[in-house]
Design an enzyme around this catalytic site. Sequence first.
Site, PDB file in Angstrom:
ATOM      1  N   ARG A 148       0.785  -1.246   0.000  1.00  0.00           N
ATOM      2  CA  ARG A 148       0.000   0.000   0.000  1.00  0.00           C
ATOM      3  C   ARG A 148       0.805   1.278   0.000  1.00  0.00           C
ATOM      4  O   ARG A 148       0.263   2.345  -0.246  1.00  0.00           O
ATOM      5  CB  ARG A 148      -0.950  -0.007   1.204  1.00  0.00           C
ATOM      6  CG  ARG A 148      -2.149  -0.902   1.014  1.00  0.00           C
ATOM      7  CD  ARG A 148      -2.874  -1.123   2.316  1.00  0.00           C
ATOM      8  NE  ARG A 148      -2.022  -1.880   3.221  1.00  0.00           N
ATOM      9  CZ  ARG A 148      -2.396  -2.299   4.427  1.00  0.00           C
ATOM     10  NH1 ARG A 148      -3.585  -2.004   4.888  1.00  0.00           N
ATOM     11  NH2 ARG A 148      -1.578  -2.991   5.181  1.00  0.00           N
ATOM     12  N   TYR A 174      -3.095 -18.212  13.526  1.00  0.00           N
ATOM     13  CA  TYR A 174      -4.240 -17.575  12.855  1.00  0.00           C
ATOM     14  C   TYR A 174      -5.420 -18.544  12.737  1.00  0.00           C
ATOM     15  O   TYR A 174      -6.575 -18.162  12.871  1.00  0.00           O
ATOM     16  CB  TYR A 174      -3.839 -17.089  11.457  1.00  0.00           C
ATOM     17  CG  TYR A 174      -2.965 -15.853  11.494  1.00  0.00           C
ATOM     18  CD1 TYR A 174      -3.531 -14.591  11.669  1.00  0.00           C
ATOM     19  CD2 TYR A 174      -1.585 -15.944  11.373  1.00  0.00           C
ATOM     20  CE1 TYR A 174      -2.736 -13.455  11.710  1.00  0.00           C
ATOM     21  CE2 TYR A 174      -0.781 -14.815  11.405  1.00  0.00           C
ATOM     22  CZ  TYR A 174      -1.357 -13.574  11.578  1.00  0.00           C
ATOM     23  OH  TYR A 174      -0.574 -12.448  11.628  1.00  0.00           O
TER      24      TYR A 174
HETATM   25  O1  CP3 Z   1       6.590  -9.495   1.160  1.00  0.00           O
HETATM   26  C1  CP3 Z   1       5.897  -9.355   0.134  1.00  0.00           C
HETATM   27  O2  CP3 Z   1       5.827  -8.293  -0.510  1.00  0.00           O
HETATM   28  C2  CP3 Z   1       5.189 -10.579  -0.408  1.00  0.00           C
HETATM   29  C3  CP3 Z   1       3.803 -10.682  -0.124  1.00  0.00           C
HETATM   30  C4  CP3 Z   1       3.397 -10.975   1.298  1.00  0.00           C
HETATM   31  C5  CP3 Z   1       2.207 -10.480   1.856  1.00  0.00           C
HETATM   32  N1  CP3 Z   1       2.042 -11.052   3.078  1.00  0.00           N
HETATM   33  C6  CP3 Z   1       1.317  -9.526   1.196  1.00  0.00           C
HETATM   34  C7  CP3 Z   1       0.302  -8.836   2.001  1.00  0.00           C
HETATM   35  C8  CP3 Z   1       3.984 -11.808   2.257  1.00  0.00           C
HETATM   36  C9  CP3 Z   1       5.304 -12.556   2.193  1.00  0.00           C
HETATM   37  C10 CP3 Z   1       3.104 -11.854   3.369  1.00  0.00           C
HETATM   38  C11 CP3 Z   1       3.379 -12.672   4.547  1.00  0.00           C
HETATM   39  C12 CP3 Z   1       2.482 -12.582   5.692  1.00  0.00           C
HETATM   40  N2  CP3 Z   1       1.130 -12.425   5.705  1.00  0.00           N
HETATM   41  C13 CP3 Z   1       2.912 -12.783   7.027  1.00  0.00           C
HETATM   42  C14 CP3 Z   1       4.322 -13.082   7.455  1.00  0.00           C
HETATM   43  C15 CP3 Z   1       5.154 -11.856   7.471  1.00  0.00           C
HETATM   44  C16 CP3 Z   1       4.773 -10.863   8.551  1.00  0.00           C
HETATM   45  O3  CP3 Z   1       4.252  -9.803   8.176  1.00  0.00           O
HETATM   46  O4  CP3 Z   1       5.004 -11.163   9.733  1.00  0.00           O
HETATM   47  C17 CP3 Z   1       1.781 -12.664   7.845  1.00  0.00           C
HETATM   48  C18 CP3 Z   1       1.752 -12.765   9.371  1.00  0.00           C
HETATM   49  C19 CP3 Z   1       0.659 -12.452   7.002  1.00  0.00           C
HETATM   50  C20 CP3 Z   1      -0.766 -12.309   7.386  1.00  0.00           C
HETATM   51  C21 CP3 Z   1      -1.285 -11.009   6.942  1.00  0.00           C
HETATM   52  N3  CP3 Z   1      -1.684 -10.709   5.647  1.00  0.00           N
HETATM   53  C22 CP3 Z   1      -1.480  -9.846   7.713  1.00  0.00           C
HETATM   54  C23 CP3 Z   1      -1.156  -9.729   9.188  1.00  0.00           C
HETATM   55  C24 CP3 Z   1      -2.001  -8.866   6.859  1.00  0.00           C
HETATM   56  C25 CP3 Z   1      -2.456  -7.461   7.219  1.00  0.00           C
HETATM   57  C26 CP3 Z   1      -1.280  -6.609   7.141  1.00  0.00           C
HETATM   58  C27 CP3 Z   1      -1.593  -5.161   6.899  1.00  0.00           C
HETATM   59  O5  CP3 Z   1      -0.596  -4.453   6.687  1.00  0.00           O
HETATM   60  O6  CP3 Z   1      -2.760  -4.757   6.882  1.00  0.00           O
HETATM   61  C28 CP3 Z   1      -2.075  -9.402   5.576  1.00  0.00           C
HETATM   62  C29 CP3 Z   1      -2.494  -8.699   4.346  1.00  0.00           C
HETATM   63  C30 CP3 Z   1      -1.410  -8.429   3.387  1.00  0.00           C
HETATM   64  N4  CP3 Z   1      -0.548  -9.392   2.933  1.00  0.00           N
HETATM   65  C31 CP3 Z   1      -1.107  -7.194   2.754  1.00  0.00           C
HETATM   66  C32 CP3 Z   1      -0.062  -7.445   1.857  1.00  0.00           C
HETATM   67  C33 CP3 Z   1       0.578  -6.493   0.884  1.00  0.00           C
HETATM   68  C34 CP3 Z   1      -1.866  -5.864   2.951  1.00  0.00           C
HETATM   69  C35 CP3 Z   1      -2.803  -5.861   1.816  1.00  0.00           C
HETATM   70  C36 CP3 Z   1      -3.691  -4.713   1.627  1.00  0.00           C
HETATM   71  O7  CP3 Z   1      -4.524  -4.392   2.515  1.00  0.00           O
HETATM   72  O8  CP3 Z   1      -3.616  -4.136   0.519  1.00  0.00           O
END
Ligand code: CP3
Length: 346
Positions: free
Chosen positions: A31, A153
């Site tokens: 984002r 989760y």
């Molecule tokens: O790193 C990268 O760019 C690759 C893509 C990636 C995403 N999530 C995209 C994403 C990767 C490798 C992840 C891993 C992930 N997802 C983890 C492990 C890494 C960490 O952050 O500890 C975890 C715990 C998740 C679970 C998850 N997915 C969460 C907690 C969230 C919300 C985060 C937020 O910032 O709101 C997501 C959604 C998510 N995954 C987003 C992205 C770019 C935000 C998406 C959006 O709202 O546009």
Amino acid sequence: MNNWKDTLLFRALRQQPVPRPPIWLMRQAGRYLPEYRAIRKEAGGFLAMAKNPQIASEITLQPIRRFGFDAAILFSDILTIPDAMGLGLFFSEGEGPRFSQPLQTEEAIQKLRPASLEELRYVMDASVLTRQTLPAETPLIGFCGSPFTLACYMIDGSGGNFWRTRQMRFSRPDLLRRVLEINTISTAELLCAQIDAGCQAVMIFDSWGGLLGGDEYEDFSLSYIRHVVSLVKEKSDAPIIVFGRRCGLMLPALAACGCDAVGVDWQTSLRMARRMIGGKVAIQGNLEPAALLGTPDIAAAAAARVLADYGDSSGHIFNLGHGVDKSTPPECVTAVVETVRANRSH
Ligand code: CP3
């Protein structure tokens, strides 16, 4: 990609000499990028984007085009696996991930089965498409969550302090182990499938293993990660990076799990991490993401300190200690990339 073994990422992962460390950032697509927000608005949300291979592939490429990172990470999520198991992943605006069908009864856990790779076909389709479009010299990283981090989760149903999962570890460790075993199968299968679909390296995110106590970490997280690593290594020689958040004290044990590199968060200095790991594997990290929330100068100075902290040797993959925050000015990312590119001390 035929010249992959000459890339900075591969050389650093193998601890071979490099002119400078490779750089890529966790959550490098997201984002904070206006081009990401533009697509997100059209596509109607994160999950719709992740499930559409054309869109996922385009978003994977956005930060490569803008910043010229030394590796791309597939745009997807660790929670696609429990979603494919039928737990019903959804994101409501402004909130983290949630499941409509979390594992809150013994019956639900008894019924749980490994995900069918068919349900995750979109991940592999996005990998194939991305590999076709990426510059030949840019490696593509696939990934999954650790069995324990996924279980957090799946059992709690959303992010937070994961009290249910932590309680289950005491009250019904047998049930928690069943979830961990199923997650081990699914994560290993997905990593192998991503490699088959064109990923040159893979990463396991243990974002919540740091919730466990010292001895419990081995028992409930690391032993399953080790199993995933060995299952993937049976099938492929693709390098494996394991990232453990708040796992500083576990670094020697993590480095001995069979992986090729460990990801370090910013609580442990790289100097200390190197001492703890003793050259056994490469190290990825560990700039505090908040260093990128001010001016480019501040970000550049902080990046230079991370480089100096690691010191002049190979085996360093420059990254953040956790993901890029959504309010990061892209100019600060540019400043960090330029600082690392100008670094010639390695
Ligand atoms: O790193 C990268 O760019 C690759 C893509 C990636 C995403 N999530 C995209 C994403 C990767 C490798 C992840 C891993 C992930 N997802 C983890 C492990 C890494 C960490 O952050 O500890 C975890 C715990 C998740 C679970 C998850 N997915 C969460 C907690 C969230 C919300 C985060 C937020 O910032 O709101 C997501 C959604 C998510 N995954 C987003 C992205 C770019 C935000 C998406 C959006 O709202 O546009």
